[in-house]
Design a protein around this motif. Structure first.
Motif, short mmCIF file in Angstrom:
data_model
loop_
_atom_site.label_atom_id
_atom_site.label_comp_id
_atom_site.label_asym_id
_atom_site.label_seq_id
_atom_site.Cartn_x
_atom_site.Cartn_y
_atom_site.Cartn_z
N CYS A 34 47.95 37.59 41.82
CA CYS A 34 46.52 37.83 41.92
C CYS A 34 45.80 36.59 42.45
O CYS A 34 44.98 36.69 43.36
CB CYS A 34 45.95 38.22 40.55
SG CYS A 34 44.17 38.51 40.58
N VAL A 35 46.12 35.44 41.90
CA VAL A 35 45.49 34.19 42.36
C VAL A 35 45.81 33.95 43.83
O VAL A 35 44.93 33.63 44.63
CB VAL A 35 45.94 33.00 41.50
CG1 VAL A 35 45.51 31.67 42.10
CG2 VAL A 35 45.39 33.14 40.09
N ARG A 46 37.36 32.47 42.33
CA ARG A 46 36.10 32.54 41.59
C ARG A 46 36.38 33.03 40.18
O ARG A 46 37.34 33.76 39.94
CB ARG A 46 35.14 33.50 42.27
CG ARG A 46 34.71 33.02 43.61
CD ARG A 46 33.78 34.02 44.24
NE ARG A 46 33.86 33.86 45.68
CZ ARG A 46 32.80 33.88 46.45
NH1 ARG A 46 31.61 34.06 45.94
NH2 ARG A 46 32.93 33.73 47.74
N LYS A 47 35.52 32.63 39.30
CA LYS A 47 35.66 33.01 37.90
C LYS A 47 35.75 34.53 37.77
O LYS A 47 35.04 35.26 38.44
CB LYS A 47 34.46 32.49 37.11
CG LYS A 47 34.57 32.76 35.64
CD LYS A 47 33.41 32.18 34.88
CE LYS A 47 33.58 32.53 33.42
NZ LYS A 47 32.48 32.06 32.62
N ASP A 48 36.64 34.96 36.96
CA ASP A 48 36.85 36.37 36.60
C ASP A 48 37.47 37.23 37.69
O ASP A 48 37.57 38.44 37.51
CB ASP A 48 35.54 37.01 36.12
CG ASP A 48 35.00 36.36 34.86
OD1 ASP A 48 35.82 35.84 34.07
OD2 ASP A 48 33.78 36.36 34.67
N LYS A 52 41.60 40.15 34.26
CA LYS A 52 42.47 41.12 33.60
C LYS A 52 43.90 40.58 33.52
O LYS A 52 44.54 40.65 32.46
CB LYS A 52 42.44 42.44 34.37
CG LYS A 52 43.33 43.52 33.79
CD LYS A 52 43.26 44.80 34.60
CE LYS A 52 44.03 44.57 35.88
NZ LYS A 52 44.30 45.77 36.65
N GLU A 53 44.38 40.01 34.60
CA GLU A 53 45.74 39.46 34.64
C GLU A 53 45.86 38.23 33.74
O GLU A 53 46.86 38.05 33.06
CB GLU A 53 46.12 39.10 36.07
CG GLU A 53 46.26 40.28 36.99
CD GLU A 53 44.94 40.79 37.58
OE1 GLU A 53 43.86 40.28 37.19
OE2 GLU A 53 44.99 41.70 38.42
N PHE A 54 44.81 37.39 33.71
CA PHE A 54 44.83 36.22 32.85
C PHE A 54 44.84 36.62 31.38
O PHE A 54 45.58 36.05 30.58
CB PHE A 54 43.63 35.31 33.13
CG PHE A 54 43.62 34.10 32.25
CD1 PHE A 54 44.47 33.03 32.50
CD2 PHE A 54 42.79 34.04 31.15
CE1 PHE A 54 44.47 31.92 31.67
CE2 PHE A 54 42.79 32.94 30.33
CZ PHE A 54 43.63 31.88 30.58
N GLU A 55 44.05 37.62 31.03
CA GLU A 55 44.02 38.09 29.64
C GLU A 55 45.39 38.62 29.21
O GLU A 55 45.82 38.39 28.09
CB GLU A 55 42.95 39.17 29.44
CG GLU A 55 41.59 38.62 29.18
CD GLU A 55 41.51 37.70 27.97
OE1 GLU A 55 42.05 38.03 26.89
OE2 GLU A 55 40.91 36.63 28.11
#
Length: 70
Positions: A34-35, A46-48, A52-55
């Motif tokens: 994703c990144v 950018r933030k957020d 979803k993937e980070f969570e």
């Protein structure tokens, strides 16, 4: 709390990191994709954008650490 105890706890947590990371390889790969996809060219992350993937990765790490502590 003495300084040596804080360092000892930190070192112990860092020693566990590779094992916890291995348990969350799928989530880590998904977050990394994703990144990479959102920062192609000169785009900035950018933030957020990958929240979803980070969570999912954060939850996996947390669950793996809880299992390890038992």
């Amino acid at each position: 709390m003495s300084g040596s105890n804080a360092w000892t706890r930190s070192r112990e947590r860092m020693r566990l990191f590779p094992e916890l990371f291995a348990q969350c390889a799928g989530e880590a790969a998904t977050y990394g994709r994703c990144v990479a996809a959102t920062t192609t060219g000169r785009q900035e992350l950018r933030k957020d954008m990958c929240a979803k993937e980070f969570e999912a990765l954060k939850t996996c790490f947390s669950n793996a650490a809880k299992r390890k502590a038992k």
